[in-house]
Motif scaffolding. Structure first.
Motif, PDB file in Angstrom:
ATOM      1  N   THR A  55     -14.736  -1.896   5.644  1.00  0.00           N
ATOM      2  CA  THR A  55     -13.758  -2.960   5.390  1.00  0.00           C
ATOM      3  C   THR A  55     -13.010  -3.327   6.665  1.00  0.00           C
ATOM      4  O   THR A  55     -13.037  -2.588   7.658  1.00  0.00           O
ATOM      5  CB  THR A  55     -12.734  -2.506   4.334  1.00  0.00           C
ATOM      6  OG1 THR A  55     -11.985  -1.390   4.862  1.00  0.00           O
ATOM      7  CG2 THR A  55     -13.428  -2.081   3.049  1.00  0.00           C
ATOM      8  N   ARG A  69     -17.093   4.516   7.473  1.00  0.00           N
ATOM      9  CA  ARG A  69     -18.026   3.713   6.690  1.00  0.00           C
ATOM     10  C   ARG A  69     -18.178   4.269   5.276  1.00  0.00           C
ATOM     11  O   ARG A  69     -18.075   5.473   5.058  1.00  0.00           O
ATOM     12  CB  ARG A  69     -19.412   3.681   7.346  1.00  0.00           C
ATOM     13  CG  ARG A  69     -19.512   2.805   8.578  1.00  0.00           C
ATOM     14  CD  ARG A  69     -20.944   2.746   9.073  1.00  0.00           C
ATOM     15  NE  ARG A  69     -21.066   2.021  10.317  1.00  0.00           N
ATOM     16  CZ  ARG A  69     -21.163   0.694  10.404  1.00  0.00           C
ATOM     17  NH1 ARG A  69     -21.158  -0.048   9.299  1.00  0.00           N
ATOM     18  NH2 ARG A  69     -21.285   0.115  11.583  1.00  0.00           N
ATOM     19  N   GLY A  70     -18.459   3.378   4.343  1.00  0.00           N
ATOM     20  CA  GLY A  70     -18.712   3.787   2.969  1.00  0.00           C
ATOM     21  C   GLY A  70     -20.104   4.369   2.833  1.00  0.00           C
ATOM     22  O   GLY A  70     -20.907   4.331   3.777  1.00  0.00           O
ATOM     23  N   LYS A 123     -10.413  -0.628   7.564  1.00  0.00           N
ATOM     24  CA  LYS A 123     -10.967   0.553   8.229  1.00  0.00           C
ATOM     25  C   LYS A 123     -11.412   0.228   9.655  1.00  0.00           C
ATOM     26  O   LYS A 123     -11.351   1.087  10.534  1.00  0.00           O
ATOM     27  CB  LYS A 123     -12.121   1.119   7.411  1.00  0.00           C
ATOM     28  CG  LYS A 123     -11.669   1.784   6.106  1.00  0.00           C
ATOM     29  CD  LYS A 123     -12.827   2.382   5.337  1.00  0.00           C
ATOM     30  CE  LYS A 123     -12.331   3.096   4.082  1.00  0.00           C
ATOM     31  NZ  LYS A 123     -13.449   3.678   3.292  1.00  0.00           N
TER      32      LYS A 123
END
Length: 313
Positions: free
Chosen positions: A105, A98-99, A108
């Protein structure tokens, strides 16, 4: 409550929900898997190969209906930890990818699914499938007490395989299994997540009704087998063999693939694709529906958390 405690609690929930989902999936869909294995092991005999319906009828008529559940013990023993591991490892990899803002995304999500597929293949799936395939490949009637099979049940089969062929036999074809599970779960989780996210946005809710979860699970489950059918067919042939072979794994894989094509043509690599899709697709529908239901029962999210979660998906 700390973030660490929340993470631990969610991991336990994922394990229990995933294990329960796996159990229901096995009970509902195992006969289709037995038919798939028999179709993949069918060798050309001058007659047209029977289709999946005829294969199922033949098994039931010659070996009794219960023979469609051959190898179920191996599946149940393995599928509960497999599904528990699949969902918990997927969530683990997804959190890692996760960002900073909590978003993730599609690429990912696919990688998280690939990671989950490889993890379950190495730790649970391959040994389970070697045992299951040996049991399913036995042509004996469960109604005739004098027709004694070599492998009586899953534990007995595992014991004999290790005793006669060595422990490493349980990992025969592991590279193919890992590749199959990786592509399966990569596609499966990506498609499921995107369809679920789209429905959540359209309906403005975090919790979807069971029939919608089943539908998107059905769609996502059907796409994986189409992407890796040749791997699954070669893997089944490789794991069915009972003799020791010192050849390199890749050499054996290539040899089996060439033999299949030589004997029956390229379409032989797709033997059993119909029952496999019929088994995997509804299996994923059952799995995701039970998984989401169990998560809701075990850890119902407060409305404020549901709204926040919908923004992060």
């Amino acid at each position: 409550m700390s973030t660490k405690q929340l993470s631990k609690g969610r991991s336990v929930t994922d394990l229990i929900a995933g294990g329960t989902a796996g159990l229901f999936e096995a009970l509902v869909c195992h006969p289709l898997d037995t038919i798939k294995v028999r179709m993949q092991l069918y060798r050309k005999s001058g007659q047209k190969p029977p289709g999946f319906i005829r294969t199922g009828i033949n098994i039931a008529q010659k070996e009794t209906f219960l023979s469609l559940y051959k190898g179920l013990g191996a599946v149940v023993i393995g599928i509960v930890p497999k599904m528990a591991l699949r969902f918990s490892s997927y969530e683990f990899y997804r959190d890692l990818l996760r960002g900073p803002d909590g978003s993730i995304t599609s690429g990912k999500t696919f990688l998280a699914g690939v990671g989950a597929g490889i993890t379950e293949a190495v730790m649970v799936v391959n040994p389970m499938e070697v045992v299951k395939i040996r049991l399913q490949a036995q042509h004996h009637s469960m109604a005739d007490p004098l027709d004694v099979p070599k492998y009586r049940n899953a534990p007995h089969a595992a014991f004999l395989i290790v005793k006669e062929e060595g422990f490493k036999t349980l990992y025969r074809g592991v590279s193919l299994t890992a590749a199959r599970q990786a592509t399966n779960q990569g596609v499966n989780f990506t498609v499921y997540s995107k369809l679920r996210e789209e429905l959540q946005k359209r309906q403005g809710t975090e919790t979807l009704p069971g029939w919608q979860t089943s539908c998107i699970g059905l769609i996502s489950g059907a796409l994986g087998p189409l992407s890796n059918a040749p791997l699954d067919t070669i893997k089944t042939r490789l794991q069915k063999t009972t003799f020791a072979n010192n050849e390199n794994g890749l050499v054996r894989i290539m040899k089996i693939g060439k033999q299949l094509i030589k004997e029956d043509g390229v379409h032989a690599l797709y033997k059993g694709i119909t029952p496999r899709i019929m088994r995997v697709a509804p299996g994923q529908a059952v799995t995701f529906t039970v998984y989401e239901f169990m998560k809701g029962v075990l850890a119902p999210a407060p409305k404020t958390e549901q709204v926040a979660a919908s923004k992060l998906n």
